[in-house]
Design an enzyme around this catalytic site. Structure first.
Site, PDB file in Angstrom:
ATOM      1  N   GLY A 213     -13.403  -5.078  -0.053  1.00 50.71           N
ATOM      2  CA  GLY A 213     -14.827  -4.738  -0.023  1.00 50.71           C
ATOM      3  C   GLY A 213     -15.196  -3.653  -1.022  1.00 50.71           C
TER       4      GLY A 213
ATOM      5  N   ARG B 152       0.823  -1.223   0.000  1.00 51.24           N
ATOM      6  CA  ARG B 152       0.000   0.000   0.000  1.00 51.24           C
ATOM      7  C   ARG B 152       0.852   1.267   0.000  1.00 51.24           C
ATOM      8  NH1 ARG B 152      -4.685  -2.301   4.067  1.00 51.24           N
ATOM      9  NH2 ARG B 152      -5.983  -3.125   2.392  1.00 51.24           N
TER      10      ARG B 152
ATOM     11  N   LYS C 150     -17.966 -18.589   0.840  1.00 47.47           N
ATOM     12  CA  LYS C 150     -19.426 -18.496   0.927  1.00 47.47           C
ATOM     13  C   LYS C 150     -20.093 -18.005  -0.349  1.00 47.47           C
ATOM     14  CE  LYS C 150     -19.997 -17.368   5.808  1.00 47.47           C
ATOM     15  NZ  LYS C 150     -20.372 -16.243   6.663  1.00 47.47           N
TER      16      LYS C 150
ATOM     17  N   GLY D 289      -9.959  -8.836  -1.323  1.00 48.42           N
ATOM     18  CA  GLY D 289      -9.030  -9.202  -0.255  1.00 48.42           C
ATOM     19  C   GLY D 289      -8.246 -10.483  -0.389  1.00 48.42           C
TER      20      GLY D 289
HETATM   21  P1  AMP Z   1     -13.355 -15.436   0.481  1.00 53.12           P
HETATM   22  O1  AMP Z   1     -12.924 -14.453   1.532  1.00 53.12           O
HETATM   23  O2  AMP Z   1     -14.831 -15.593   0.376  1.00 53.12           O
HETATM   24  O3  AMP Z   1     -12.689 -15.201  -0.848  1.00 53.12           O
HETATM   25  O4  AMP Z   1     -12.903 -16.853   1.010  1.00 53.12           O
HETATM   26  C1  AMP Z   1     -11.570 -17.184   1.193  1.00 53.12           C
HETATM   27  C2  AMP Z   1     -11.479 -18.323   2.133  1.00 53.12           C
HETATM   28  O5  AMP Z   1     -12.237 -19.414   1.640  1.00 53.12           O
HETATM   29  C3  AMP Z   1     -10.077 -18.816   2.325  1.00 53.12           C
HETATM   30  O6  AMP Z   1      -9.694 -18.579   3.647  1.00 53.12           O
HETATM   31  C4  AMP Z   1     -10.167 -20.299   2.014  1.00 53.12           C
HETATM   32  O7  AMP Z   1      -9.467 -21.079   2.949  1.00 53.12           O
HETATM   33  C5  AMP Z   1     -11.642 -20.597   2.122  1.00 53.12           C
HETATM   34  N1  AMP Z   1     -12.026 -21.745   1.296  1.00 53.12           N
HETATM   35  C6  AMP Z   1     -11.888 -21.892  -0.013  1.00 53.12           C
HETATM   36  N2  AMP Z   1     -12.302 -23.115  -0.414  1.00 53.12           N
HETATM   37  C7  AMP Z   1     -12.707 -23.767   0.695  1.00 53.12           C
HETATM   38  C8  AMP Z   1     -13.234 -25.065   0.937  1.00 53.12           C
HETATM   39  N3  AMP Z   1     -13.401 -25.933  -0.040  1.00 53.12           N
HETATM   40  N4  AMP Z   1     -13.554 -25.389   2.200  1.00 53.12           N
HETATM   41  C9  AMP Z   1     -13.363 -24.507   3.203  1.00 53.12           C
HETATM   42  N5  AMP Z   1     -12.885 -23.270   3.032  1.00 53.12           N
HETATM   43  C10 AMP Z   1     -12.548 -22.899   1.795  1.00 53.12           C
END
Ligand code: AMP
Length: 394
Positions: free
Chosen positions: A375, A35, A196, A352
């Site tokens: 975000g 940054r 998610k 992120g």
């Molecule tokens: P996000 O912030 O939504 O991009 O999610 C990132 C997080 O999703 C990371 O910390 C990953 O470890 C987790 N993640 C990705 N694939 C999986 C999975 N199959 N099972 C559990 N966690 C996951």
């Protein structure tokens, strides 16, 4: 929106909102300078024009004044990166800060103390914003990472200035996001992953209008597999969205967008690097096992699609990339994005964790653009108005 390119700072004092919210170790050393480096071109342009720069930022989430969140910890590193001595004052607003600004000569840089030592900052307090506005003749916002917040320094302060300008980081973020949002060169492929579905719903809905292919990997893919009647063992799942994801699949079909899912999954029996593993076809995960990564056939399929794309946007890892055992899918997809980029595609990495993944895995320089805003980028891509951007246009 005017940017700093449209302005000559000669003889002006620019009040610049930067994003110096950098990670520090226990000895207060900056452990990631991304940054600070990102803010450099904007600051240097102001100085080279013959102006001076008054920098304001937040650092962490202090509750009132807490020395461990003082911006004085980053003065040395910032000076080294800018190649200019950064003066620091242990005040954010008020007579002392105003005197320091008055004493500033062209070519000089002053860093104010942490904005979030004042609760007024995040509240977007008008009187605090007016006090901030006394610290410059012209306002520049270059903190894209906080542009989705209507805080005093990111939004409210702008109304006190005639000249309010976007810095080069904000300009680059918007230009690169628009390369995808306003219709990228086809075929356009979006790669969605992460934990998610709920975090990504709005952006997927938006991408249905601009993408040819949407690849869905990561933890979010198991909700789709279960909704389609598959077995997912103990994998991540958002049961409240089972109906919704089927509607999303139908919507994509109606719009002629290919939703592409893993064909196989890499399973573990524990969230650890020495778990037992196996690979099974999608929707055939036995009880006692979890899908922690995409499997080899999925890697092959996704890579082929990515390499044949002319525009690629990636948000979210393909698996639990923080654990090396489950990082293969994310690494191989990063390689495919790199190959596509080398072949002339435009690639944008956003949000992120995706930026962290691509940088940690060493692919940061192999893609067209890695967004600095988690975000903020997501909200922009969802079609929301970012208050920090709107304030520059008002
Ligand atoms: P996000 O912030 O939504 O991009 O999610 C990132 C997080 O999703 C990371 O910390 C990953 O470890 C987790 N993640 C990705 N694939 C999986 C999975 N199959 N099972 C559990 N966690 C996951």
């Amino acid at each position: 929106m005017k940017t700093i390119k449209d302005f000559n700072f000669k003889g002006k004092k620019a009040l610049v909102r930067v994003d110096f919210n950098v990670p520090l170790d226990a000895d207060f050393n900056v452990t990631d300078t991304t940054r600070l480096k990102a803010a450099k071109p904007t600051i240097i342009k102001i100085l080279e024009d013959g102006g001076s720069a008054v920098l304001m930022s937040h650092l962490g989430r202090p509750k009132g004044v807490e020395d461990k969140f003082s911006l004085r910890h980053i003065v040395k590193t910032t000076s080294e990166i800018l190649g200019v001595e950064v003066k620091f004052i242990a005040a954010t607003v008020g007579a002392e800060a105003e005197a320091a600004v008055a004493a500033l000569e062209p070519g000089e840089v002053l860093l104010l103390e942490n904005l979030r030592f004042f609760a007024e900052e995040t509240k977007g307090d008008l009187a605090f914003s007016e006090q901030l506005s006394k610290l410059g003749d012209v306002y520049v916002n270059d903190a894209f990472g906080t542009a989705h917040r209507a805080h005093a320094s990111t939004t409210i302060v702008a109304q006190f200035f005639e000249d309010k300008l976007a810095g080069l980081v904000i300009e680059a973020e918007l230009v690169n996001a628009d390369k995808v949002l306003k219709g990228g060169v086809k075929p356009v492929t979006a790669i969605m992953g992460g934990a998610k579905v709920s975090d990504k719903i709005l952006i997927i809905e938006k991408l249905l209008d601009v993408a040819d292919n949407i690849i869905i990997g990561g933890g979010m893919s198991y909700t789709f597999a279960k909704a389609e009647g598959g077995s997912i063992g103990g994998s991540l799942c958002q049961d409240d969205l089972l109906e919704y994801v089927l509607e999303l699949e139908a919507k994509a079909k109606a719009k002629g967008v290919n939703l592409i899912f893993p064909v196989d999954n890499f399973l573990g029996d524990a969230f650890s690097n020495d778990a037992n593993t196996q690979i099974v076809l999608r929707g055939q995960i036995p009880d006692g096992w979890e899908g922690f990564d995409i499997g080899p056939k999925s890697i092959e399929k996704f890579s082929e699609i990515i390499k044949n794309s002319k525009t690629v946007i990636w948000n979210g890892p393909m698996g639990v990339f923080e654990i090396p055992l489950y990082a293969t899918g994310t690494i191989e997809i990063a390689k495919a994005v790199k190959d596509a980029t080398e072949g002339g595609a435009f690639s944008l990495i956003g949000g992120g964790d995706s930026a962290a993944a691509i940088n940690n895995l060493g692919f940061g320089d192999d893609v067209s653009y890695v967004s600095t805003g988690g975000g903020a980028l997501l909200e922009y891509m969802e079609g929301k108005t970012l208050p920090g951007i709107a304030a520059l246009q008002a």
